[in-house]
Write a protein that holds these residues in place. Structure first.
Motif, PDB file in Angstrom:
ATOM      1  N   GLY A   1       0.788  -1.230   0.000  1.00  0.00           N
ATOM      2  CA  GLY A   1       0.000   0.000   0.000  1.00  0.00           C
ATOM      3  C   GLY A   1       0.818   1.277   0.000  1.00  0.00           C
ATOM      4  O   GLY A   1       0.265   2.369  -0.084  1.00  0.00           O
ATOM      5  N   LYS A   2       2.134   1.160   0.066  1.00  0.00           N
ATOM      6  CA  LYS A   2       3.017   2.333   0.021  1.00  0.00           C
ATOM      7  C   LYS A   2       3.438   2.584  -1.416  1.00  0.00           C
ATOM      8  O   LYS A   2       3.373   1.704  -2.277  1.00  0.00           O
ATOM      9  N   HIS A   3       3.899   3.802  -1.658  1.00  0.00           N
ATOM     10  CA  HIS A   3       4.342   4.129  -3.018  1.00  0.00           C
ATOM     11  C   HIS A   3       5.731   4.765  -3.002  1.00  0.00           C
ATOM     12  O   HIS A   3       6.198   5.247  -1.976  1.00  0.00           O
ATOM     13  N   PHE A   4       6.337   4.743  -4.181  1.00  0.00           N
ATOM     14  CA  PHE A   4       7.613   5.410  -4.411  1.00  0.00           C
ATOM     15  C   PHE A   4       7.427   6.304  -5.625  1.00  0.00           C
ATOM     16  O   PHE A   4       6.818   5.899  -6.624  1.00  0.00           O
ATOM     17  N   ALA A   5       7.933   7.525  -5.553  1.00  0.00           N
ATOM     18  CA  ALA A   5       7.830   8.468  -6.667  1.00  0.00           C
ATOM     19  C   ALA A   5       9.202   9.054  -6.966  1.00  0.00           C
ATOM     20  O   ALA A   5       9.993   9.310  -6.057  1.00  0.00           O
ATOM     21  N   ILE A   6       9.463   9.256  -8.255  1.00  0.00           N
ATOM     22  CA  ILE A   6      10.734   9.823  -8.693  1.00  0.00           C
ATOM     23  C   ILE A   6      10.512  10.604  -9.978  1.00  0.00           C
ATOM     24  O   ILE A   6       9.684  10.225 -10.811  1.00  0.00           O
ATOM     25  N   GLU A   7      11.265  11.700 -10.133  1.00  0.00           N
ATOM     26  CA  GLU A   7      11.234  12.409 -11.405  1.00  0.00           C
ATOM     27  C   GLU A   7      12.225  11.739 -12.347  1.00  0.00           C
ATOM     28  O   GLU A   7      13.399  11.600 -12.043  1.00  0.00           O
ATOM     29  N   LEU A   8      11.711  11.297 -13.471  1.00  0.00           N
ATOM     30  CA  LEU A   8      12.528  10.748 -14.555  1.00  0.00           C
ATOM     31  C   LEU A   8      12.520  11.769 -15.674  1.00  0.00           C
ATOM     32  O   LEU A   8      11.454  12.304 -16.017  1.00  0.00           O
ATOM     33  N   ASN A   9      13.690  12.046 -16.232  1.00  0.00           N
ATOM     34  CA  ASN A   9      13.727  13.033 -17.309  1.00  0.00           C
ATOM     35  C   ASN A   9      14.887  12.781 -18.258  1.00  0.00           C
ATOM     36  O   ASN A   9      15.712  11.888 -18.022  1.00  0.00           O
ATOM     37  N   ASP A  10      14.935  13.572 -19.307  1.00  0.00           N
ATOM     38  CA  ASP A  10      15.974  13.400 -20.326  1.00  0.00           C
ATOM     39  C   ASP A  10      17.302  14.029 -19.926  1.00  0.00           C
ATOM     40  O   ASP A  10      18.265  13.998 -20.684  1.00  0.00           O
ATOM     41  N   GLN A  11      17.396  14.543 -18.705  1.00  0.00           N
ATOM     42  CA  GLN A  11      18.654  15.085 -18.197  1.00  0.00           C
ATOM     43  C   GLN A  11      19.350  14.080 -17.268  1.00  0.00           C
ATOM     44  O   GLN A  11      20.541  13.841 -17.401  1.00  0.00           O
ATOM     45  N   ASN A  12      18.570  13.483 -16.335  1.00  0.00           N
ATOM     46  CA  ASN A  12      19.200  12.519 -15.432  1.00  0.00           C
ATOM     47  C   ASN A  12      19.285  11.123 -16.059  1.00  0.00           C
ATOM     48  O   ASN A  12      20.115  10.324 -15.651  1.00  0.00           O
ATOM     49  N   ASN A  13      18.413  10.839 -17.016  1.00  0.00           N
ATOM     50  CA  ASN A  13      18.386   9.548 -17.718  1.00  0.00           C
ATOM     51  C   ASN A  13      18.244   8.354 -16.784  1.00  0.00           C
ATOM     52  O   ASN A  13      18.624   7.234 -17.126  1.00  0.00           O
TER      53      ASN A  13
END
Length: 181
Positions: A96-108
């Motif tokens: 029931g827990k979540h993980f969130a992360i920003e994925l982008n074309d800079q950090n790849n």
């Protein structure tokens, strides 16, 4: 490439080694041997998918049930998204827990989402190209999900509600507690 554990067992971030010079950059986005060595997992990815979406588009939270469950390796090749994985494994300490992360074309960065998770993302940039590898084929009759704004999950999608665009299909998904009755 290096691996970084998340707060949810089995879900991890892969960070590529990026080579940059005056011509641009280069990195290896996937290598089966390296993946197996870093993760200890022997996964056979059988399907690659890509979506192109504009700012505010939220896709998810999706998963496939039973024998059709999918592990995913996701990344962004253009733009930026907030990527979210929700642990649906009933025997997990992070159920029931979540993980969130920003994925982008800079950090790849890439996020590995194991079987037994719901997955979704929202586009933070003007446009995003989102790619993912799956270890099982899509099967329409096994597809389901959880409503993105479920109050029990408390996911901060980093955008105002008025900015979020959700499909009719995703807008009528059940809440987390309805799945677990």
């Amino acid at each position: 490439m290096e691996i970084e554990e998340t707060n949810i067992e089995g879900c991890f971030i892969l960070k590529p080694r990026i080579f940059k010079d005056e011509r641009g950059s280069f990195f290896e986005s996937f290598n089966q041997k390296t993946f197996e060595k870093l993760t200890g997992l022997n996964i056979n990815f059988v399907q690659d998918n890509q979506s192109i979406s504009t700012r505010g588009v939220l896709r998810g939270l999706h998963f496939q049930k039973g024998e059709y469950a999918q592990a995913k390796l996701v990344r962004v090749t253009k733009g930026s998204v907030l990527d979210v994985a929700v642990d649906l494994r009933k025997d997990s300490p992070t159920f029931g827990k979540h993980f969130a992360i920003e994925l982008n074309d800079q950090n790849n960065y890439q996020l590995f989402v194991p079987r037994g998770f719901a997955h979704g993302f929202v586009v933070l940039s003007d446009q995003a190209i989102f790619n993912y590898k799956c270890d099982n084929y899509y099967y329409k009759d096994a597809e389901t999900g959880i409503k993105y704004d479920d109050p029990d999950l408390e996911i901060d999608w980093k955008l105002k509600v008025s900015e979020i665009l959700v499909s009719e299909k995703d807008n009528i998904l059940p809440n987390f507690n309805e799945l677990n009755k």
